[in-house]
Design a protein around this motif. Sequence first.
Motif, PDB file in Angstrom:
ATOM      1  N   ILE A 300      42.929  40.016  37.908  1.00 37.60           N
ATOM      2  CA  ILE A 300      41.959  38.927  38.116  1.00 37.60           C
ATOM      3  C   ILE A 300      42.678  37.648  38.519  1.00 37.60           C
ATOM      4  O   ILE A 300      42.196  36.888  39.375  1.00 37.60           O
ATOM      5  CB  ILE A 300      41.130  38.719  36.828  1.00 37.60           C
ATOM      6  N   PHE A 301      43.842  37.410  37.944  1.00 39.55           N
ATOM      7  CA  PHE A 301      44.641  36.239  38.334  1.00 39.55           C
ATOM      8  C   PHE A 301      45.034  36.306  39.809  1.00 39.55           C
ATOM      9  O   PHE A 301      44.937  35.303  40.542  1.00 39.55           O
ATOM     10  CB  PHE A 301      45.880  36.169  37.435  1.00 39.55           C
ATOM     11  N   LEU A 302      45.455  37.492  40.271  1.00 39.78           N
ATOM     12  CA  LEU A 302      45.815  37.654  41.689  1.00 39.78           C
ATOM     13  C   LEU A 302      44.590  37.509  42.583  1.00 39.78           C
ATOM     14  O   LEU A 302      44.677  36.939  43.685  1.00 39.78           O
ATOM     15  CB  LEU A 302      46.465  39.024  41.904  1.00 39.78           C
ATOM     16  N   LEU A 303      43.427  38.015  42.113  1.00 36.16           N
ATOM     17  CA  LEU A 303      42.200  37.873  42.896  1.00 36.16           C
ATOM     18  C   LEU A 303      41.852  36.399  43.090  1.00 36.16           C
ATOM     19  O   LEU A 303      41.453  35.970  44.175  1.00 36.16           O
ATOM     20  CB  LEU A 303      41.058  38.609  42.191  1.00 36.16           C
ATOM     21  N   ASN A 304      42.010  35.602  42.040  1.00 34.56           N
ATOM     22  CA  ASN A 304      41.734  34.173  42.154  1.00 34.56           C
ATOM     23  C   ASN A 304      42.736  33.492  43.079  1.00 34.56           C
ATOM     24  O   ASN A 304      42.415  32.502  43.750  1.00 34.56           O
ATOM     25  CB  ASN A 304      41.768  33.524  40.768  1.00 34.56           C
ATOM     26  N   LYS A 305      43.983  34.021  43.136  1.00 35.95           N
ATOM     27  CA  LYS A 305      44.973  33.494  44.073  1.00 35.95           C
ATOM     28  C   LYS A 305      44.545  33.733  45.525  1.00 35.95           C
ATOM     29  O   LYS A 305      44.775  32.887  46.398  1.00 35.95           O
ATOM     30  CB  LYS A 305      46.336  34.130  43.816  1.00 35.95           C
ATOM     31  N   ASP A 306      43.914  34.885  45.780  1.00 33.66           N
ATOM     32  CA  ASP A 306      43.390  35.144  47.126  1.00 33.66           C
ATOM     33  C   ASP A 306      42.278  34.169  47.474  1.00 33.66           C
ATOM     34  O   ASP A 306      42.190  33.669  48.605  1.00 33.66           O
ATOM     35  CB  ASP A 306      42.886  36.581  47.227  1.00 33.66           C
ATOM     36  N   ILE A 307      41.408  33.890  46.483  1.00 29.52           N
ATOM     37  CA  ILE A 307      40.339  32.908  46.721  1.00 29.52           C
ATOM     38  C   ILE A 307      40.950  31.532  46.991  1.00 29.52           C
ATOM     39  O   ILE A 307      40.506  30.798  47.878  1.00 29.52           O
ATOM     40  CB  ILE A 307      39.379  32.863  45.512  1.00 29.52           C
ATOM     41  N   GLU A 308      41.992  31.199  46.231  1.00 31.48           N
ATOM     42  CA  GLU A 308      42.663  29.915  46.446  1.00 31.48           C
ATOM     43  C   GLU A 308      43.291  29.849  47.837  1.00 31.48           C
ATOM     44  O   GLU A 308      43.275  28.791  48.493  1.00 31.48           O
ATOM     45  CB  GLU A 308      43.740  29.715  45.372  1.00 31.48           C
ATOM     46  N   ASN A 312      42.376  27.013  50.570  1.00 32.74           N
ATOM     47  CA  ASN A 312      43.385  26.194  51.253  1.00 32.74           C
ATOM     48  C   ASN A 312      43.267  26.322  52.771  1.00 32.74           C
ATOM     49  O   ASN A 312      43.535  25.356  53.495  1.00 32.74           O
ATOM     50  CB  ASN A 312      44.789  26.585  50.796  1.00 32.74           C
ATOM     51  N   TYR A 313      42.871  27.491  53.250  1.00 34.64           N
ATOM     52  CA  TYR A 313      42.728  27.694  54.693  1.00 34.64           C
ATOM     53  C   TYR A 313      41.625  26.810  55.265  1.00 34.64           C
ATOM     54  O   TYR A 313      41.753  26.284  56.392  1.00 34.64           O
ATOM     55  CB  TYR A 313      42.431  29.166  54.977  1.00 34.64           C
ATOM     56  N   VAL A 314      40.536  26.623  54.496  1.00 33.54           N
ATOM     57  CA  VAL A 314      39.435  25.776  54.975  1.00 33.54           C
ATOM     58  C   VAL A 314      39.599  24.327  54.529  1.00 33.54           C
ATOM     59  O   VAL A 314      38.695  23.511  54.731  1.00 33.54           O
ATOM     60  CB  VAL A 314      38.076  26.331  54.504  1.00 33.54           C
ATOM     61  N   GLY A 315      40.750  24.008  53.899  1.00 36.07           N
ATOM     62  CA  GLY A 315      41.039  22.620  53.555  1.00 36.07           C
ATOM     63  C   GLY A 315      40.491  22.160  52.232  1.00 36.07           C
ATOM     64  O   GLY A 315      40.257  20.952  52.042  1.00 36.07           O
ATOM     65  N   ILE A 316      40.279  23.077  51.291  1.00 41.64           N
ATOM     66  CA  ILE A 316      39.729  22.732  49.971  1.00 41.64           C
ATOM     67  C   ILE A 316      40.710  23.174  48.900  1.00 41.64           C
ATOM     68  O   ILE A 316      41.364  24.211  49.020  1.00 41.64           O
ATOM     69  CB  ILE A 316      38.353  23.397  49.750  1.00 41.64           C
ATOM     70  N   LYS A 317      40.819  22.376  47.845  1.00 39.67           N
ATOM     71  CA  LYS A 317      41.682  22.731  46.722  1.00 39.67           C
ATOM     72  C   LYS A 317      40.932  23.594  45.726  1.00 39.67           C
ATOM     73  O   LYS A 317      39.710  23.484  45.567  1.00 39.67           O
ATOM     74  CB  LYS A 317      42.187  21.469  46.018  1.00 39.67           C
ATOM     75  N   SER A 318      41.683  24.430  45.043  1.00 35.14           N
ATOM     76  CA  SER A 318      41.100  25.316  44.041  1.00 35.14           C
ATOM     77  C   SER A 318      40.700  24.530  42.797  1.00 35.14           C
ATOM     78  O   SER A 318      41.306  23.511  42.460  1.00 35.14           O
ATOM     79  CB  SER A 318      42.094  26.415  43.673  1.00 35.14           C
ATOM     80  N   LEU A 319      39.663  25.032  42.128  1.00 35.28           N
ATOM     81  CA  LEU A 319      39.219  24.395  40.882  1.00 35.28           C
ATOM     82  C   LEU A 319      40.069  24.816  39.693  1.00 35.28           C
ATOM     83  O   LEU A 319      39.932  24.231  38.617  1.00 35.28           O
ATOM     84  CB  LEU A 319      37.750  24.740  40.612  1.00 35.28           C
ATOM     85  N   GLY A 320      40.929  25.807  39.869  1.00 41.66           N
ATOM     86  CA  GLY A 320      41.779  26.260  38.779  1.00 41.66           C
ATOM     87  C   GLY A 320      41.796  27.762  38.674  1.00 41.66           C
ATOM     88  O   GLY A 320      40.944  28.456  39.243  1.00 41.66           O
ATOM     89  N   PRO A 321      42.750  28.304  37.942  1.00 40.70           N
ATOM     90  CA  PRO A 321      42.889  29.768  37.853  1.00 40.70           C
ATOM     91  C   PRO A 321      41.830  30.443  36.993  1.00 40.70           C
ATOM     92  O   PRO A 321      41.743  31.666  36.979  1.00 40.70           O
ATOM     93  CB  PRO A 321      44.287  29.945  37.241  1.00 40.70           C
ATOM     94  N   ARG A 322      41.003  29.665  36.258  1.00 40.52           N
ATOM     95  CA  ARG A 322      40.003  30.271  35.373  1.00 40.52           C
ATOM     96  C   ARG A 322      38.590  30.176  35.949  1.00 40.52           C
ATOM     97  O   ARG A 322      37.628  30.436  35.245  1.00 40.52           O
ATOM     98  CB  ARG A 322      40.045  29.585  34.004  1.00 40.52           C
ATOM     99  N   HIS A 323      38.466  29.782  37.202  1.00 40.08           N
ATOM    100  CA  HIS A 323      37.162  29.564  37.804  1.00 40.08           C
ATOM    101  C   HIS A 323      36.995  30.487  39.004  1.00 40.08           C
ATOM    102  O   HIS A 323      37.028  30.048  40.147  1.00 40.08           O
ATOM    103  CB  HIS A 323      36.998  28.107  38.238  1.00 40.08           C
ATOM    104  N   VAL A 324      36.790  31.783  38.765  1.00 36.74           N
ATOM    105  CA  VAL A 324      36.684  32.739  39.855  1.00 36.74           C
ATOM    106  C   VAL A 324      35.409  32.516  40.650  1.00 36.74           C
ATOM    107  O   VAL A 324      35.426  32.273  41.856  1.00 36.74           O
ATOM    108  CB  VAL A 324      36.756  34.182  39.322  1.00 36.74           C
ATOM    109  N   LEU A 325      34.262  32.565  39.963  1.00 33.22           N
ATOM    110  CA  LEU A 325      32.989  32.398  40.655  1.00 33.22           C
ATOM    111  C   LEU A 325      32.795  30.977  41.140  1.00 33.22           C
ATOM    112  O   LEU A 325      32.188  30.751  42.195  1.00 33.22           O
ATOM    113  CB  LEU A 325      31.838  32.812  39.732  1.00 33.22           C
ATOM    114  N   ALA A 326      33.291  30.009  40.394  1.00 30.38           N
ATOM    115  CA  ALA A 326      33.171  28.616  40.833  1.00 30.38           C
ATOM    116  C   ALA A 326      33.962  28.395  42.126  1.00 30.38           C
ATOM    117  O   ALA A 326      33.488  27.719  43.053  1.00 30.38           O
ATOM    118  CB  ALA A 326      33.664  27.672  39.744  1.00 30.38           C
ATOM    119  N   ASN A 327      35.151  28.966  42.208  1.00 29.89           N
ATOM    120  CA  ASN A 327      35.926  28.871  43.446  1.00 29.89           C
ATOM    121  C   ASN A 327      35.226  29.593  44.591  1.00 29.89           C
ATOM    122  O   ASN A 327      35.220  29.109  45.735  1.00 29.89           O
ATOM    123  CB  ASN A 327      37.328  29.458  43.237  1.00 29.89           C
TER     124      ASN A 327
END
Length: 344
Positions: A300-308, A312-327
Amino acid sequence: MDPQLKVIQWQDFEQELARLSSLSSALQQAQHKKLALQRHLQTLIQVQSESLSRRNQLDEISERLEDRKLVMGNMLMQAKVVEEHAKTKEDHLATEIKSLLVSGTSLSVARKRLQESGRLLAGEKGLAQLNGLRKMLRVRQQHMVSQVAYLYPVKTMVGATQELELDSFPGGSRSGTPGGTLDENKSRNQGILTISGVQLNMLPFTQLTFFTDKKQVQRSTTALGYVAHVISLIATYLHVPLRYPLRIGGSHSHIKDYAPSIDPTSSGSSSTALASANTKCLEFPLFLDGQDATRAAYAIFLLNKDIEQLLNYVGIKSLGPRHVLANLKELFKTILSPDFIESE
């Protein structure tokens, strides 16, 4: 009477006088010869002296000549070395000139191509057409992502009592105590995020016990399968190679981690060991069906890294490693916004 005195008789006087006169004239001749011989000897001595002096001068000149010959020989050797060095330099310079000519030709060709490209960009079918094609591509990508968002909608479920996604990790706070951050308390007041109506509860992945609700585990793995499918589709549409590739399998999906491994049999310096390093692909499950909870949590941590990565590709920062659906919701929001079409 002196015994050395000789008494001459008168009748012998004339004879003795003639003999004496003869002896005197012989003596004078002898003296003349002596003087002539003396002058001749002096002349010979002077000539010999001058000859010796000239011989000494000749010897000195000969020595100087030998020294000059030696110097000339050394200078000749140095001249040969300099000549060889100059020849080598000349060959090297000729090679560089040839290379420069080739580079000049390549530069001229590149300049012509650049000018041609500049004319194409300046024309009607140039930059404006490229911008139009880019906007069309963005619109197409936005439309395809909107279809994905329609199939897998991320919504907020208000008034639910289930555990929040961000509260399931150690260190999270389950109440409005000072232990929770402002964003977490705000998230509690707004509700719980779901994907396709399925809540993602992370608690079973960190605190799996005998009394854990199996249906809750199945719902979480289903939600993770949805998220993995969404991320795989969006990455394909945006042409973004994921750092951690996904192997889609519904609620039994996996994520890959190409971790470097070093051969333990290699001995020697550290550089040799690093040189023998090879890349090994490891797969981690996005479910708990007979799997280690730690491996699933890392997946799940790696999955959130893919979302991050996509954020980053669209120019947005991640909300954090514990926010999968929020990201994921933020990713949908950014791509479906009008600014995405105008972005570079």
